[in-house]
Design a protein around this motif. Sequence first.
Motif, PDB file in Angstrom:
ATOM      1  N   VAL A  23       0.844  -1.198   0.000  1.00  0.00           N
ATOM      2  CA  VAL A  23       0.000   0.000   0.000  1.00  0.00           C
ATOM      3  C   VAL A  23       0.878   1.246   0.000  1.00  0.00           C
ATOM      4  CG1 VAL A  23      -1.676   1.356   1.337  1.00  0.00           C
ATOM      5  CG2 VAL A  23      -1.994  -1.112   1.058  1.00  0.00           C
ATOM      6  N   PHE A  24       1.885   1.261   0.838  1.00  0.00           N
ATOM      7  CA  PHE A  24       2.779   2.422   0.870  1.00  0.00           C
ATOM      8  C   PHE A  24       3.510   2.591  -0.459  1.00  0.00           C
ATOM      9  CE2 PHE A  24       3.195   1.999   5.751  1.00  0.00           C
ATOM     10  CZ  PHE A  24       2.149   2.881   5.957  1.00  0.00           C
ATOM     11  N   LEU A  25       3.966   1.488  -1.047  1.00  0.00           N
ATOM     12  CA  LEU A  25       4.654   1.559  -2.339  1.00  0.00           C
ATOM     13  C   LEU A  25       3.731   2.129  -3.414  1.00  0.00           C
ATOM     14  CD1 LEU A  25       6.973   1.005  -4.304  1.00  0.00           C
ATOM     15  CD2 LEU A  25       6.146  -1.353  -4.486  1.00  0.00           C
ATOM     16  N   THR A  26       2.477   1.740  -3.388  1.00  0.00           N
ATOM     17  CA  THR A  26       1.510   2.254  -4.353  1.00  0.00           C
ATOM     18  C   THR A  26       1.462   3.779  -4.313  1.00  0.00           C
ATOM     19  OG1 THR A  26       0.183   0.247  -4.174  1.00  0.00           O
ATOM     20  CG2 THR A  26      -0.931   2.206  -5.000  1.00  0.00           C
ATOM     21  N   PHE A  27       1.432   4.323  -3.107  1.00  0.00           N
ATOM     22  CA  PHE A  27       1.402   5.783  -2.992  1.00  0.00           C
ATOM     23  C   PHE A  27       2.703   6.404  -3.496  1.00  0.00           C
ATOM     24  CE2 PHE A  27      -2.425   5.155  -0.731  1.00  0.00           C
ATOM     25  CZ  PHE A  27      -3.106   6.361  -0.831  1.00  0.00           C
ATOM     26  N   SER A  28       3.842   5.835  -3.128  1.00  0.00           N
ATOM     27  CA  SER A  28       5.120   6.382  -3.574  1.00  0.00           C
ATOM     28  C   SER A  28       5.305   6.238  -5.081  1.00  0.00           C
ATOM     29  CB  SER A  28       6.282   5.677  -2.860  1.00  0.00           C
ATOM     30  OG  SER A  28       6.363   6.087  -1.527  1.00  0.00           O
ATOM     31  N   VAL A  31       0.412   6.904  -6.994  1.00  0.00           N
ATOM     32  CA  VAL A  31      -0.727   7.692  -6.509  1.00  0.00           C
ATOM     33  C   VAL A  31      -0.322   9.149  -6.293  1.00  0.00           C
ATOM     34  CG1 VAL A  31      -2.369   8.035  -4.612  1.00  0.00           C
ATOM     35  CG2 VAL A  31      -1.970   5.731  -5.524  1.00  0.00           C
ATOM     36  N   MET A  32       0.741   9.381  -5.557  1.00  0.00           N
ATOM     37  CA  MET A  32       1.139  10.765  -5.276  1.00  0.00           C
ATOM     38  C   MET A  32       1.621  11.464  -6.542  1.00  0.00           C
ATOM     39  SD  MET A  32       0.202  11.122  -2.216  1.00  0.00           S
ATOM     40  CE  MET A  32       0.832  12.713  -1.740  1.00  0.00           C
ATOM     41  N   LYS A  33       2.265  10.736  -7.451  1.00  0.00           N
ATOM     42  CA  LYS A  33       2.676  11.337  -8.733  1.00  0.00           C
ATOM     43  C   LYS A  33       1.445  11.786  -9.514  1.00  0.00           C
ATOM     44  CE  LYS A  33       6.909   8.619  -9.118  1.00  0.00           C
ATOM     45  NZ  LYS A  33       7.576   7.497  -9.806  1.00  0.00           N
ATOM     46  N   SER A  34       0.391  10.995  -9.449  1.00  0.00           N
ATOM     47  CA  SER A  34      -0.853  11.357 -10.137  1.00  0.00           C
ATOM     48  C   SER A  34      -1.513  12.564  -9.486  1.00  0.00           C
ATOM     49  CB  SER A  34      -1.826  10.173 -10.129  1.00  0.00           C
ATOM     50  OG  SER A  34      -1.265   9.081 -10.808  1.00  0.00           O
ATOM     51  N   LEU A  35      -1.515  12.594  -8.162  1.00  0.00           N
ATOM     52  CA  LEU A  35      -2.153  13.713  -7.459  1.00  0.00           C
ATOM     53  C   LEU A  35      -1.393  15.018  -7.659  1.00  0.00           C
ATOM     54  CD1 LEU A  35      -3.290  12.039  -4.115  1.00  0.00           C
ATOM     55  CD2 LEU A  35      -4.650  12.508  -6.167  1.00  0.00           C
ATOM     56  N   ILE A  36      -0.061  14.965  -7.689  1.00  0.00           N
ATOM     57  CA  ILE A  36       0.718  16.200  -7.880  1.00  0.00           C
ATOM     58  C   ILE A  36       0.576  16.702  -9.311  1.00  0.00           C
ATOM     59  CG2 ILE A  36       2.956  15.181  -8.489  1.00  0.00           C
ATOM     60  CD1 ILE A  36       2.506  18.163  -6.132  1.00  0.00           C
ATOM     61  N   ALA A  37       0.231  15.813 -10.238  1.00  0.00           N
ATOM     62  CA  ALA A  37       0.010  16.230 -11.628  1.00  0.00           C
ATOM     63  C   ALA A  37      -1.303  16.981 -11.789  1.00  0.00           C
ATOM     64  CB  ALA A  37       0.043  15.005 -12.550  1.00  0.00           C
ATOM     65  N   CYS A  38      -2.190  16.837 -10.825  1.00  0.00           N
ATOM     66  CA  CYS A  38      -3.472  17.553 -10.854  1.00  0.00           C
ATOM     67  C   CYS A  38      -3.275  18.977 -10.359  1.00  0.00           C
ATOM     68  CB  CYS A  38      -4.484  16.858  -9.929  1.00  0.00           C
ATOM     69  SG  CYS A  38      -4.892  15.176 -10.408  1.00  0.00           S
ATOM     70  N   ASN A 140       7.179   8.483   3.194  1.00  0.00           N
ATOM     71  CA  ASN A 140       6.480   7.287   2.760  1.00  0.00           C
ATOM     72  C   ASN A 140       7.444   6.265   2.168  1.00  0.00           C
ATOM     73  OD1 ASN A 140       3.780   6.042   2.495  1.00  0.00           O
ATOM     74  ND2 ASN A 140       4.375   5.964   0.344  1.00  0.00           N
ATOM     75  N   HIS A 141       8.486   6.723   1.485  1.00  0.00           N
ATOM     76  CA  HIS A 141       9.524   5.806   0.989  1.00  0.00           C
ATOM     77  C   HIS A 141      10.147   5.032   2.154  1.00  0.00           C
ATOM     78  CE1 HIS A 141       9.254   7.241  -3.043  1.00  0.00           C
ATOM     79  NE2 HIS A 141      10.051   8.276  -2.934  1.00  0.00           N
ATOM     80  N   VAL A 142      10.407   5.743   3.241  1.00  0.00           N
ATOM     81  CA  VAL A 142      10.959   5.075   4.429  1.00  0.00           C
ATOM     82  C   VAL A 142       9.992   3.990   4.903  1.00  0.00           C
ATOM     83  CG1 VAL A 142      11.614   5.388   6.866  1.00  0.00           C
ATOM     84  CG2 VAL A 142      12.303   7.097   5.136  1.00  0.00           C
ATOM     85  N   ARG A 143       8.718   4.290   4.901  1.00  0.00           N
ATOM     86  CA  ARG A 143       7.723   3.329   5.395  1.00  0.00           C
ATOM     87  C   ARG A 143       7.638   2.082   4.522  1.00  0.00           C
ATOM     88  NH1 ARG A 143       2.248   6.395   6.794  1.00  0.00           N
ATOM     89  NH2 ARG A 143       2.335   6.942   4.592  1.00  0.00           N
TER      90      ARG A 143
END
Length: 166
Positions: A23-28, A31-38, A140-143
């Motif tokens: 789950v954490f990897l998915t965000f890193s 997901v977060m790359k997609s959200l920052i593109a918005c 999140n990368h650390v997590r």
Amino acid sequence: MSVSPAVFGLIALALASGLVAGVFLTFSDFVMKSLIACAPTTGTQAMQSINRKVYKSLFMILLMGLVPVSTLVSVYSAVFLTGNLQWILITAGVLYCVGVFGVTAIRNVPMNHRLDALAHGSAEAGVYWPEYVLGWVRWNHVRWVTALAVSTCYMVAAVHVAAQTG
């Protein structure tokens, strides 16, 4: 051939911590790359919604449930086991409690709370959003890396126990 309950338990811990890592990897990873593109207002609103929904999720049960279980396994290992198995299991517990749960509680959650407190579409939210994403993803990368290391420790421990009992 029978497999000991300890092996099943360690495999379950490996899978549970592996799911947390995933789950954490998915965000890193995307997901977060997609959200920052918005647009900042869109990304902020989406992340605020995610942060509110996560508290009632299966993920939260895994994330929080692994804290006492990993702690108990570590304490049991420190008291009753010796050698490599003892250190592998202590390492898994410490890594989980510090590198996954501790980082979540001390780094990511405060950032989430600050983001949640900002008015949707406000100038302040727009200014904070890029800073939020950068810091949040870094921690999140650390997590995810730590949760993956925990999963690996539990799997190695399961193989070790299986080899001793098989």
